[in-house]
Structure formats: structure tokens, C-alpha cells
Design a protein around this motif. Structure first.
Motif, PDB file in Angstrom:
ATOM      1  N   GLY A  22       1.199  -4.362   3.649  1.00  0.00           N
ATOM      2  CA  GLY A  22       2.498  -5.016   3.475  1.00  0.00           C
ATOM      3  C   GLY A  22       3.174  -4.610   2.180  1.00  0.00           C
ATOM      4  N   LEU A  23       2.400  -4.539   1.091  1.00  0.00           N
ATOM      5  CA  LEU A  23       2.953  -4.134  -0.206  1.00  0.00           C
ATOM      6  C   LEU A  23       3.441  -2.684  -0.176  1.00  0.00           C
ATOM      7  N   ILE A  24       2.668  -1.817   0.485  1.00  0.00           N
ATOM      8  CA  ILE A  24       3.068  -0.414   0.588  1.00  0.00           C
ATOM      9  C   ILE A  24       4.373  -0.279   1.372  1.00  0.00           C
ATOM     10  N   LEU A  25       4.471  -0.994   2.485  1.00  0.00           N
ATOM     11  CA  LEU A  25       5.684  -0.941   3.310  1.00  0.00           C
ATOM     12  C   LEU A  25       6.903  -1.417   2.525  1.00  0.00           C
ATOM     13  N   GLU A  26       6.742  -2.539   1.830  1.00  0.00           N
ATOM     14  CA  GLU A  26       7.873  -3.108   1.085  1.00  0.00           C
ATOM     15  C   GLU A  26       8.258  -2.223  -0.096  1.00  0.00           C
ATOM     16  N   THR A  27       7.275  -1.681  -0.792  1.00  0.00           N
ATOM     17  CA  THR A  27       7.557  -0.815  -1.944  1.00  0.00           C
ATOM     18  C   THR A  27       8.264   0.462  -1.515  1.00  0.00           C
TER      19      THR A  27
ATOM     20  N   LEU B 161     -10.483  -7.552   5.528  1.00  0.00           N
ATOM     21  CA  LEU B 161      -9.392  -7.300   6.477  1.00  0.00           C
ATOM     22  C   LEU B 161      -8.075  -7.887   5.972  1.00  0.00           C
ATOM     23  N   THR B 162      -8.166  -9.088   5.415  1.00  0.00           N
ATOM     24  CA  THR B 162      -6.967  -9.737   4.861  1.00  0.00           C
ATOM     25  C   THR B 162      -6.388  -8.910   3.718  1.00  0.00           C
ATOM     26  N   LEU B 163      -7.269  -8.411   2.860  1.00  0.00           N
ATOM     27  CA  LEU B 163      -6.825  -7.594   1.729  1.00  0.00           C
ATOM     28  C   LEU B 163      -6.171  -6.305   2.202  1.00  0.00           C
ATOM     29  N   LEU B 164      -6.695  -5.707   3.247  1.00  0.00           N
ATOM     30  CA  LEU B 164      -6.100  -4.482   3.806  1.00  0.00           C
ATOM     31  C   LEU B 164      -4.704  -4.750   4.374  1.00  0.00           C
TER      32      LEU B 164
ATOM     33  N   SER C 219       7.484   0.898 -13.040  1.00  0.00           N
ATOM     34  CA  SER C 219       7.529  -0.563 -13.219  1.00  0.00           C
ATOM     35  C   SER C 219       7.025  -1.291 -11.973  1.00  0.00           C
ATOM     36  N   THR C 220       7.356  -0.742 -10.789  1.00  0.00           N
ATOM     37  CA  THR C 220       6.879  -1.346  -9.531  1.00  0.00           C
ATOM     38  C   THR C 220       5.364  -1.303  -9.448  1.00  0.00           C
ATOM     39  N   LEU C 221       4.789  -0.142  -9.783  1.00  0.00           N
ATOM     40  CA  LEU C 221       3.332   0.018  -9.750  1.00  0.00           C
ATOM     41  C   LEU C 221       2.651  -0.873 -10.778  1.00  0.00           C
ATOM     42  N   LEU C 222       3.276  -1.007 -11.958  1.00  0.00           N
ATOM     43  CA  LEU C 222       2.697  -1.857 -13.008  1.00  0.00           C
ATOM     44  C   LEU C 222       2.696  -3.322 -12.591  1.00  0.00           C
ATOM     45  N   PHE C 223       3.803  -3.773 -11.996  1.00  0.00           N
ATOM     46  CA  PHE C 223       3.878  -5.163 -11.527  1.00  0.00           C
ATOM     47  C   PHE C 223       2.870  -5.411 -10.403  1.00  0.00           C
ATOM     48  N   ALA C 224       2.732  -4.434  -9.507  1.00  0.00           N
ATOM     49  CA  ALA C 224       1.758  -4.563  -8.417  1.00  0.00           C
ATOM     50  C   ALA C 224       0.341  -4.644  -8.970  1.00  0.00           C
TER      51      ALA C 224
ATOM     52  N   ALA D 206      12.915  -3.569   4.495  1.00  0.00           N
ATOM     53  CA  ALA D 206      11.602  -3.439   3.849  1.00  0.00           C
ATOM     54  C   ALA D 206      10.881  -4.778   3.831  1.00  0.00           C
ATOM     55  N   GLY D 207      11.623  -5.828   3.425  1.00  0.00           N
ATOM     56  CA  GLY D 207      11.036  -7.166   3.415  1.00  0.00           C
ATOM     57  C   GLY D 207      10.712  -7.656   4.821  1.00  0.00           C
ATOM     58  N   ALA D 208      11.609  -7.347   5.765  1.00  0.00           N
ATOM     59  CA  ALA D 208      11.408  -7.786   7.154  1.00  0.00           C
ATOM     60  C   ALA D 208      10.209  -7.084   7.789  1.00  0.00           C
ATOM     61  N   LEU D 209      10.007  -5.806   7.446  1.00  0.00           N
ATOM     62  CA  LEU D 209       8.875  -5.055   7.992  1.00  0.00           C
ATOM     63  C   LEU D 209       7.555  -5.637   7.492  1.00  0.00           C
ATOM     64  N   SER D 210       7.524  -5.974   6.209  1.00  0.00           N
ATOM     65  CA  SER D 210       6.330  -6.608   5.636  1.00  0.00           C
ATOM     66  C   SER D 210       6.095  -7.980   6.270  1.00  0.00           C
ATOM     67  N   PHE D 211       7.179  -8.731   6.464  1.00  0.00           N
ATOM     68  CA  PHE D 211       7.092 -10.052   7.099  1.00  0.00           C
ATOM     69  C   PHE D 211       6.652  -9.920   8.553  1.00  0.00           C
TER      70      PHE D 211
END
Length: 260
Positions: A241-246, A233-236, A16-21, A191-196
Motif C-alpha cells: 500500500g505504501l509503495i502504491l501511494e508513494t 502477511l499484514t506487513l507485506l 523526504s518521502t523515504l525518510l518519513f516512511a 494513489a490514495g484510492a488504490l492503496s485504500f
């Protein structure tokens, strides 16, 4: 819950996480394509094709990996110098109300600081390498402190009563009861803080034009009007960030199931 059912639940959560992403990225690319068609100026909004072509080129460059890992090191540095004192202070604030009252004033003051203005001052006192870490700390510390304190207050009151009846030492209460109980919640917050932290560090690197950093590469792309490279670069950074949070959320889910 048996192990088979637990594995099925984890697999379902991952799917479900991968599908939402995937759905989020499809929507993003659709909006991007629409913006490119409406604007009609590649110097403002590059095409998806040009951006992914630039990304492919970036991923073959040695300087990108040097910059990327320098930035990632700053992200981890900012996270840990924020997390450790935030955890210690939140435990003290939970146990002692005077500490909580003093900490609330300090945390509120940090939360109210204007990030960019503080960055400009820090650049006078420090260096472009250290400034992003300091700025990230000032924003992350209040976030982590509040999150951990909220998790502590969610611990069942019955555990406290048992500790009081059996006169469990404070050290054992903290490391044997409170921290294990809040571990899944803290992981989710982390997880959220690391992405932030990634977002904050890269933003500060752009402002301070930090050498050998993702933010520095973005600043160079902007100066030379290389929009496909800037978007790539922005996309990377977004993908990182998404990988870290997931990953953090999945680890938190596994820890939550273990505690249950």
C-alpha cells in the motif's frame, strides 16, 4: 524553472518521502517491540524476529505469489471499475447542476452503506472471488467521485470565460482543458484510492475466505494460530500500500511540474 532545479526538487521530495516512511516504520517497530515485551505471549503478539523469519519463508512460497497477484488483480479491477464511472459522472455533475444534485443523493447513500453487512449480502448473491471487488467499488466510487469533482471546481474560472468567448466545443473543453488541468490532483486521489482499494479488497477476502488470495492466507493463519505468519502477511500488505501511494504521489508531482 530549469530542468536542473526541477530534478533537484524531485530528488528532495523522494528523499523526504523515504525518510518519513523510514521514520514511520521505526516508530511502528518500536511500538511492536514494546507490545511484545509487555504482553509476553507470542500467540498474541509475535516477536519481530519470528515475523521476519515467517516473511522470508512466505516469499519463497509459490502459493503466496499466486494469492498475491490474484489479490492485486482484484485491487486493480475494483479501482478501474470505480474510477471510470466516477470520472464520467463527476464531469457531468460539474457541467450540469441537475446531474450534480441527483448524484449527490446517490453518492451519499453509497457512503452510508455498512460495508460488512453489504459484504454478507453480496456473498449470498455473488461468489467469494467477486464479492471483494464489489465491496471495494461501493466504497471507492463515492471517494473518487468527490475527489474528482472537487478538483474540477478548483479549475480557474478564467479558463471557462475564454472557452465561452471563443465558443470552444464541449468535447475540447473536457479533454483539452478540464482533464489536463486536474490531472495531477486526480493522480494524487488515485494513489490514495488504490492503496485504500488494497485494504478493502484484503479485508473483504478475509471475511469471505476467498480462495487463492492474501486475505484467504490471512484467514488460514488465524485459524491455525500462526501469528508470525499473520503479522508477516499484514506487513507485506502495508508495504504494498505504501509503495502504491508513494509511486502515485511521485507521478502526480512530476505531472504537476509539467503542467506548470
Amino acid at each position: 524553472m530549469n530542468k536542473t532545479q526541477e530534478k533537484k526538487n524531485i530528488k528532495k521530495t523522494v528523499t523526504s518521502t523515504l525518510l518519513f516512511a523510514a521514520a514511520a516504520f521505526i516508530a511502528l517497530f518500536a511500538l511492536w517491540g514494546a507490545a511484545y515485551a509487555i504482553v509476553g505471549n507470542p500467540y498474541l503478539v509475535p516477536s519481530l524476529k519470528d515475523t521476519f523469519s515467517a516473511m522470508g519463508k512466505i516469499l519463497t512460497e509459490k502459493q503466496f505469489y499466486t494469492a498475491y497477484f490474484q489479490t492485486f488483480f482484484r485491487v486493480l479491477q475494483a479501482f478501474f471499475i470505480s474510477f471510470i464511472p466516477a470520472l464520467a459522472l463527476s464531469v457531468a455533475a460539474y457541467l450540469y447542476s441537475p446531474v450534480r444534485k441527483i448524484a449527490s443523493v446517490f453518492v451519499s447513500a453509497l457512503r452510508a452503506l455498512p460495508t460488512m453487512a453489504v459484504l454478507l449480502m453480496i456473498l449470498v448473491w455473488s461468489t467469494p472471488k467477486k464479492a471483494p471487488v464489489i465491496v471495494a467499488f461501493l466504497a471507492l466510487f463515492p471517494l473518487l467521485y468527490t475527489g474528482v469533482l472537487s478538483a474540477l471546481f478548483s479549475v480557474d474560472e478564467r479558463y471557462k470565460s475564454v472557452c465561452a468567448v471563443y465558443k470552444v466545443p464541449l468535447f475540447k473543453q473536457i479533454f483539452g482543458m478540464y482533464l489536463p488541468q486536474i490531472f495531477p490532483s486526480v493522480l494524487r486521489e488515485s494513489a490514495g484510492a488504490l492503496s485504500f482499494s488494497l485494504k478493502l479488497v484484503v479485508s473483504a477476502e478475509i471475511m469471505s475466505n476467498t480462495f487463492k488470495s492474501v486475505g484467504g492466507l490471512m484467514q488460514d493463519s488465524k485459524i491455525y494460530l500462526d501469528m508470525p505468519r499473520l503479522f508477516a502477511l499484514t506487513l507485506l500488505v502495508v508495504i504494498t500500500g505504501l509503495i502504491l501511494e508513494t509511486l502515485g504521489n511521485l507521478i502526480a508531482l512530476a505531472a504537476d511540474r509539467r503542467t506548470k
